[in-house]
Scaffold this motif. Structure first.
Motif, PDB file in Angstrom:
ATOM      1  N   ARG A 166       0.638   7.518   8.607  1.00 52.91           N
ATOM      2  CA  ARG A 166      -0.637   7.529   7.886  1.00 52.91           C
ATOM      3  C   ARG A 166      -1.328   6.181   7.902  1.00 52.91           C
ATOM      4  O   ARG A 166      -2.294   5.974   7.157  1.00 52.91           O
ATOM      5  CB  ARG A 166      -0.391   7.964   6.441  1.00 52.91           C
ATOM      6  CG  ARG A 166       0.275   9.328   6.326  1.00 52.91           C
ATOM      7  CD  ARG A 166       0.308   9.815   4.899  1.00 52.91           C
ATOM      8  NE  ARG A 166      -1.022  10.042   4.378  1.00 52.91           N
ATOM      9  CZ  ARG A 166      -1.266  10.428   3.121  1.00 52.91           C
ATOM     10  NH1 ARG A 166      -0.276  10.611   2.277  1.00 52.91           N
ATOM     11  NH2 ARG A 166      -2.508  10.603   2.707  1.00 52.91           N
ATOM     12  N   ALA A 167      -0.844   5.254   8.719  1.00 56.81           N
ATOM     13  CA  ALA A 167      -1.425   3.909   8.708  1.00 56.81           C
ATOM     14  C   ALA A 167      -2.885   3.911   9.166  1.00 56.81           C
ATOM     15  O   ALA A 167      -3.708   3.145   8.653  1.00 56.81           O
ATOM     16  CB  ALA A 167      -0.599   2.980   9.594  1.00 56.81           C
ATOM     17  N   LEU A 168      -3.227   4.772  10.121  1.00 58.82           N
ATOM     18  CA  LEU A 168      -4.589   4.815  10.649  1.00 58.82           C
ATOM     19  C   LEU A 168      -5.521   5.697   9.830  1.00 58.82           C
ATOM     20  O   LEU A 168      -6.726   5.726  10.102  1.00 58.82           O
ATOM     21  CB  LEU A 168      -4.571   5.300  12.102  1.00 58.82           C
ATOM     22  CG  LEU A 168      -4.354   4.244  13.180  1.00 58.82           C
ATOM     23  CD1 LEU A 168      -4.201   4.909  14.536  1.00 58.82           C
ATOM     24  CD2 LEU A 168      -5.502   3.253  13.221  1.00 58.82           C
ATOM     25  N   GLY A 169      -4.979   6.434   8.873  1.00 59.56           N
ATOM     26  CA  GLY A 169      -5.815   7.353   8.113  1.00 59.56           C
ATOM     27  C   GLY A 169      -6.354   8.448   9.003  1.00 59.56           C
ATOM     28  O   GLY A 169      -5.616   9.035   9.803  1.00 59.56           O
ATOM     29  N   PRO A 170      -7.662   8.723   8.939  1.00 61.11           N
ATOM     30  CA  PRO A 170      -8.225   9.802   9.766  1.00 61.11           C
ATOM     31  C   PRO A 170      -8.558   9.368  11.188  1.00 61.11           C
ATOM     32  O   PRO A 170      -8.977  10.199  11.999  1.00 61.11           O
ATOM     33  CB  PRO A 170      -9.507  10.173   9.005  1.00 61.11           C
ATOM     34  CG  PRO A 170      -9.946   8.885   8.391  1.00 61.11           C
ATOM     35  CD  PRO A 170      -8.672   8.140   8.032  1.00 61.11           C
ATOM     36  N   HIS A 171      -8.375   8.090  11.502  1.00 64.30           N
ATOM     37  CA  HIS A 171      -8.765   7.581  12.817  1.00 64.30           C
ATOM     38  C   HIS A 171      -7.655   7.799  13.853  1.00 64.30           C
ATOM     39  O   HIS A 171      -6.491   8.010  13.513  1.00 64.30           O
ATOM     40  CB  HIS A 171      -9.101   6.093  12.735  1.00 64.30           C
ATOM     41  CG  HIS A 171     -10.120   5.768  11.691  1.00 64.30           C
ATOM     42  ND1 HIS A 171     -11.378   6.322  11.652  1.00 64.30           N
ATOM     43  CD2 HIS A 171     -10.053   4.925  10.607  1.00 64.30           C
ATOM     44  CE1 HIS A 171     -12.053   5.857  10.627  1.00 64.30           C
ATOM     45  NE2 HIS A 171     -11.270   5.000   9.966  1.00 64.30           N
ATOM     46  N   ARG A 172      -8.042   7.710  15.126  1.00 66.76           N
ATOM     47  CA  ARG A 172      -7.096   7.809  16.238  1.00 66.76           C
ATOM     48  C   ARG A 172      -7.441   6.758  17.278  1.00 66.76           C
ATOM     49  O   ARG A 172      -8.590   6.338  17.388  1.00 66.76           O
ATOM     50  CB  ARG A 172      -7.140   9.207  16.883  1.00 66.76           C
ATOM     51  CG  ARG A 172      -6.640  10.334  15.997  1.00 66.76           C
ATOM     52  CD  ARG A 172      -6.592  11.630  16.778  1.00 66.76           C
ATOM     53  NE  ARG A 172      -7.920  11.999  17.285  1.00 66.76           N
ATOM     54  CZ  ARG A 172      -8.125  12.960  18.192  1.00 66.76           C
ATOM     55  NH1 ARG A 172      -7.089  13.615  18.700  1.00 66.76           N
ATOM     56  NH2 ARG A 172      -9.351  13.244  18.596  1.00 66.76           N
ATOM     57  N   ILE A 173      -6.429   6.369  18.039  1.00 63.19           N
ATOM     58  CA  ILE A 173      -6.631   5.422  19.139  1.00 63.19           C
ATOM     59  C   ILE A 173      -6.112   6.062  20.419  1.00 63.19           C
ATOM     60  O   ILE A 173      -4.994   6.577  20.456  1.00 63.19           O
ATOM     61  CB  ILE A 173      -5.903   4.094  18.875  1.00 63.19           C
ATOM     62  CG1 ILE A 173      -6.420   3.431  17.599  1.00 63.19           C
ATOM     63  CG2 ILE A 173      -6.087   3.142  20.053  1.00 63.19           C
ATOM     64  CD1 ILE A 173      -5.718   2.128  17.265  1.00 63.19           C
ATOM     65  N   ALA A 174      -6.926   6.028  21.469  1.00 58.50           N
ATOM     66  CA  ALA A 174      -6.541   6.545  22.783  1.00 58.50           C
ATOM     67  C   ALA A 174      -6.742   5.442  23.816  1.00 58.50           C
ATOM     68  O   ALA A 174      -7.401   4.427  23.552  1.00 58.50           O
ATOM     69  CB  ALA A 174      -7.354   7.778  23.146  1.00 58.50           C
ATOM     70  N   VAL A 175      -6.169   5.621  24.998  1.00 61.22           N
ATOM     71  CA  VAL A 175      -6.318   4.637  26.062  1.00 61.22           C
ATOM     72  C   VAL A 175      -6.809   5.343  27.323  1.00 61.22           C
ATOM     73  O   VAL A 175      -6.364   6.443  27.657  1.00 61.22           O
ATOM     74  CB  VAL A 175      -4.981   3.893  26.315  1.00 61.22           C
ATOM     75  CG1 VAL A 175      -3.884   4.846  26.752  1.00 61.22           C
ATOM     76  CG2 VAL A 175      -5.164   2.774  27.344  1.00 61.22           C
ATOM     77  N   TYR A 176      -7.768   4.712  27.981  1.00 54.99           N
ATOM     78  CA  TYR A 176      -8.357   5.215  29.218  1.00 54.99           C
ATOM     79  C   TYR A 176      -7.907   4.273  30.328  1.00 54.99           C
ATOM     80  O   TYR A 176      -8.320   3.117  30.386  1.00 54.99           O
ATOM     81  CB  TYR A 176      -9.880   5.230  29.075  1.00 54.99           C
ATOM     82  CG  TYR A 176     -10.644   5.870  30.198  1.00 54.99           C
ATOM     83  CD1 TYR A 176     -10.124   6.942  30.921  1.00 54.99           C
ATOM     84  CD2 TYR A 176     -11.923   5.422  30.536  1.00 54.99           C
ATOM     85  CE1 TYR A 176     -10.847   7.540  31.942  1.00 54.99           C
ATOM     86  CE2 TYR A 176     -12.659   6.015  31.551  1.00 54.99           C
ATOM     87  CZ  TYR A 176     -12.122   7.058  32.247  1.00 54.99           C
ATOM     88  OH  TYR A 176     -12.831   7.661  33.262  1.00 54.99           O
ATOM     89  N   LEU A 177      -7.022   4.760  31.214  1.00 53.38           N
ATOM     90  CA  LEU A 177      -6.320   3.926  32.188  1.00 53.38           C
ATOM     91  C   LEU A 177      -6.869   4.091  33.597  1.00 53.38           C
ATOM     92  O   LEU A 177      -7.156   5.209  34.030  1.00 53.38           O
ATOM     93  CB  LEU A 177      -4.830   4.280  32.225  1.00 53.38           C
ATOM     94  CG  LEU A 177      -3.981   4.000  30.982  1.00 53.38           C
ATOM     95  CD1 LEU A 177      -2.878   5.021  30.882  1.00 53.38           C
ATOM     96  CD2 LEU A 177      -3.390   2.612  31.086  1.00 53.38           C
TER      97      LEU A 177
END
Length: 402
Positions: A166-177
């Protein structure tokens, strides 16, 4: 003149005995007249008896001594040396046969790729998809762990620290490689899905490009690309981010005081009771490739965002306080060449950690994520038979068993 006395009768002392080995005389370097023939050397230094399971054409330690046929193909000494027992162990392969079968499949795939790239009737997108597929299956990732991108025999997955759920809350992180970055041991893009729970999208790979476009359409107006260039807005200026950061701060304070649950309201939700968050995309590639990859994203569906100076300063200060790190330098610098790079260059994952800090994630959690970069750097050094930098991985005994 001088008269020589006649020789005495008797056996000639220079006559060699047939049954006895010639006398062994230790050679002297540089004295050709004292060379010891190989036959004489072997008479005095016989070979040790072969082991019962000895394989013809290999030495006492399993290395090749001559070319031999494997799977119907004559392999040279150089090819056999590549498939030595030490490399097979690091690649996670059971035998030479398995390695040369991979080589055969790779050569077939490379011939097919070359034919596709030369075919004028094939579209540019199809060629890009073929090149990306080949790189993923037969490139740097061929013998690598699919999670940490290190050799299978040098896997460090169990050592990596995952971000709390739950550290990011409602946010997400993705990577474009970029597809050349996929599978590289020195790339930190692997840490985004491995440690932050985000998705990875490969540029040029048709299925990933379609999935990324669907994401941008589904999250219309809520997709942000980390970009330190012109036209980018601050992370704190995004709608809802400032409020979420304040909510995280209040929630942590409430938790530290013994409370439970979230200490905030849910005024910004997506209609089913969940707060709407942002999907942040980090681009992993060279600057030239990153610019081209940015052009592939739908311009009207994404927002360019830059990280606040205080978040980047936090990462640099945290790195400077770590053993083995250089002031102002990226933790990845020991394994990546940043020739001519400006001071303060950060890797993809370090930028993601700075983003975590900008979103209100506490300092201790962010510092724990930076430890993952140190683990990866040391593992890359050790698998190249080099000395570790941060002493997180000190030898092959630290790696996971495959």
């Amino acid at each position: 003149g001088r008269i020589m006395a006649p020789a005495e009768d008797g056996p000639d002392p220079r006559a060699a005995q047939v049954d006895d080995p010639p006398p062994f005389v230790k050679g002297v370097k540089g004295r050709k007249d004292m060379h010891v023939p190989k036959a004489v050397w072997r008479q005095h230094r016989p070979r040790a008896p072969r082991a019962a399971d000895h394989v013809e054409g290999t030495g006492s330690k399993g290395g090749p001594t001559s070319a031999r046929v494997i799977n119907g193909v004559l392999r040279s000494l150089e090819e056999l040396a590549i498939a030595c027992p030490r490399n097979l162990k690091r690649w996670g392969l059971a035998s030479e046969d398995e390695y040369f079968e991979h080589v055969r499949r790779r050569d077939v795939a490379k011939a097919a790729l070359d034919a596709t790239l030369r075919d004028p009737s094939v579209t540019a997108d199809d060629k890009h998809d073929a090149a990306a597929s080949f790189s993923m299956n037969h490139g740097p990732a061929a013998f690598n762990c699919r999670r940490c991108w290190l050799l299978r025999g040098c896997c460090v997955c169990r050592m990596l620290v995952s971000l709390p759920a739950r550290a990011l809350g409602p946010h997400r992180i993705a990577v474009y490689l970029h597809h050349h970055e996929f599978g590289r041991g020195s790339s930190t893009g692997a840490l985004v899905p491995a440690c932050l729970g985000g998705d990875a999208y490969i540029a040029g790979l048709r299925r990933d490009e379609e999935a990324l476009r669907e994401l941008c359409e589904r999250e219309d107006g809520r997709v942000a690309v980390l970009w330190p260039g012109r036209g980018a807005v601050g992370v704190g200026d995004l709608p809802g981010v400032g409020e979420e950061k304040e909510r995280n701060t209040r929630g942590k304070l409430h938790s530290d005081l013994g409370g439970g649950g979230d200490a905030g309201d849910d005024d910004d939700d997506d209609g089913d009771g969940r707060r709407r968050g942002w999907t942040f995309i980090a681009i992993d590639g060279t600057w030239k490739n990153a610019r081209n990859m940015l052009k592939r994203l739908p311009e009207d569906r994404v927002v360019l965002v830059s990280l606040p100076p205080e978040a980047l300063r936090f990462v640099r200060d945290a790195n400077a306080g770590m053993d083995g790190a250089m002031d102002g330098a990226s933790l990845l610098a020991p394994v990546r060449k940043y020739a001519g790079a400006p001071e303060g260059r950060t890797s993809t994952f370090e930028a993601c950690v700075a983003l975590l800090r900008a979103l209100g994630v506490d300092e201790e959690t962010c510092k724990a994520q930076l430890e993952n970069v140190k683990i990866k750097v040391d593992a890359v050094k050790v698998q190249k038979s080099m000395a570790p930098v941060y002493e997180k991985v000190t030898g092959e005994g630290d790696f996971d068993e495959t």
